[in-house]
Design a protein around this motif. Structure first.
Motif, mmCIF file in Angstrom:
data_model
loop_
_atom_site.group_PDB
_atom_site.id
_atom_site.type_symbol
_atom_site.label_atom_id
_atom_site.label_comp_id
_atom_site.label_asym_id
_atom_site.label_seq_id
_atom_site.Cartn_x
_atom_site.Cartn_y
_atom_site.Cartn_z
ATOM 1 N N ASP A 195 48.173 -19.371 -35.504
ATOM 2 C CA ASP A 195 46.803 -19.631 -35.917
ATOM 3 C C ASP A 195 46.685 -19.979 -37.402
ATOM 4 O O ASP A 195 45.577 -20.142 -37.905
ATOM 5 C CB ASP A 195 45.912 -18.423 -35.596
ATOM 6 N N GLU A 196 47.827 -20.075 -38.083
ATOM 7 C CA GLU A 196 47.838 -20.382 -39.521
ATOM 8 C C GLU A 196 47.801 -21.900 -39.727
ATOM 9 O O GLU A 196 48.671 -22.622 -39.233
ATOM 10 C CB GLU A 196 49.099 -19.812 -40.185
ATOM 11 N N ALA A 197 46.816 -22.372 -40.458
ATOM 12 C CA ALA A 197 46.676 -23.808 -40.700
ATOM 13 C C ALA A 197 47.913 -24.381 -41.377
ATOM 14 O O ALA A 197 48.358 -25.484 -41.039
ATOM 15 C CB ALA A 197 45.434 -24.086 -41.540
ATOM 16 N N SER A 198 48.499 -23.634 -42.310
ATOM 17 C CA SER A 198 49.675 -24.157 -43.015
ATOM 18 C C SER A 198 50.859 -24.334 -42.068
ATOM 19 O O SER A 198 51.602 -25.325 -42.173
ATOM 20 C CB SER A 198 50.060 -23.241 -44.185
ATOM 21 N N PHE A 199 51.030 -23.414 -41.122
ATOM 22 C CA PHE A 199 52.110 -23.565 -40.146
ATOM 23 C C PHE A 199 51.823 -24.749 -39.222
ATOM 24 O O PHE A 199 52.702 -25.570 -38.952
ATOM 25 C CB PHE A 199 52.318 -22.284 -39.326
ATOM 26 N N GLN A 200 50.603 -24.841 -38.742
ATOM 27 C CA GLN A 200 50.236 -25.942 -37.848
ATOM 28 C C GLN A 200 50.430 -27.292 -38.534
ATOM 29 O O GLN A 200 50.964 -28.229 -37.936
ATOM 30 C CB GLN A 200 48.793 -25.784 -37.371
ATOM 31 N N GLU B 272 55.936 -14.419 -32.393
ATOM 32 C CA GLU B 272 55.282 -13.945 -33.624
ATOM 33 C C GLU B 272 55.621 -12.492 -33.956
ATOM 34 O O GLU B 272 55.668 -12.133 -35.132
ATOM 35 C CB GLU B 272 53.764 -14.122 -33.543
ATOM 36 N N PRO C 270 52.796 -13.772 -38.193
ATOM 37 C CA PRO C 270 51.723 -14.660 -37.748
ATOM 38 C C PRO C 270 51.981 -16.110 -38.166
ATOM 39 O O PRO C 270 52.311 -16.375 -39.312
ATOM 40 C CB PRO C 270 50.475 -14.120 -38.446
ATOM 41 N N MET C 271 51.860 -17.006 -37.207
ATOM 42 C CA MET C 271 52.059 -18.421 -37.484
ATOM 43 C C MET C 271 51.105 -19.299 -36.678
ATOM 44 O O MET C 271 50.567 -20.254 -37.208
ATOM 45 C CB MET C 271 53.495 -18.855 -37.129
#
Length: 154
Positions: free
Chosen positions: A30-35, A22, A27-28
């Motif tokens: 903890d990002e809902a869109s990345f998950q 990261e 930041p990725m």
């Protein structure tokens, strides 16, 4: 070192790898869109990984790559720090390229040559035939990027 299609059981190991990089990508983890995107890539069989030889209870990824067949690009690639400079990135990238349309240009957004931390990634892409195409702007970590592409093959 075998590249395999990722499975949902790999999701936690993917997030561990993501957290490790990261500082370079932004930041990725903890990002809902990345998950959600990662889960979709796993389900669509466009996320590939090299798993460590550890036991089933503690799965670890040596590295992973996500592709987009729609845009013919390498969407995400990382190798865990302890496995870098051992050829895993090259194996993952070659595998990813084999899953894309090599009759057309293949794209990737990576670090600009001005980013010291990105020199190994750039070298990997250049060694496999990618060339700078256009500026990619700043990534979410604030690092300069470039769009690279391969030439069409006939």
């Amino acid at each position: 070192m075998e590249v395999v299609s990722s499975e949902l059981k790999d999701f936690v190991a993917w997030i561990t790898l993501v957290k490790e990089v990261e500082h370079l990508f932004g930041p990725m983890a903890d990002e809902a869109s990345f998950q959600d995107g990662l889960e979709q890539a796993i389900l669509q069989k466009t996320a590939f990984c090299i798993r460590s030889e550890q036991n089933e209870d503690k799965q670890e990824l040596m590295g992973g790559v996500v592709i987009s067949k729609e845009t013919n690009e390498i969407a995400w690639l990382a190798v865990s720090k302890k496995y870098r400079s051992q050829g895993y990135g090259k194996v993952l990238l070659n595998y990813a390229i084999s899953q894309l349309d090599r009759q057309n240009e293949i794209y990737v957004q990576t670090f600009d040559e001005s980013v010291p931390e990105g020199k190994a990634a750039r070298r990997l892409y250049v060694n496999l035939g990618f060339k700078d195409s256009k500026p990619g702007g700043l990534n979410p970590a604030g690092l300069n990027t470039v769009i690279m592409k391969t030439s069409k093959t006939s």
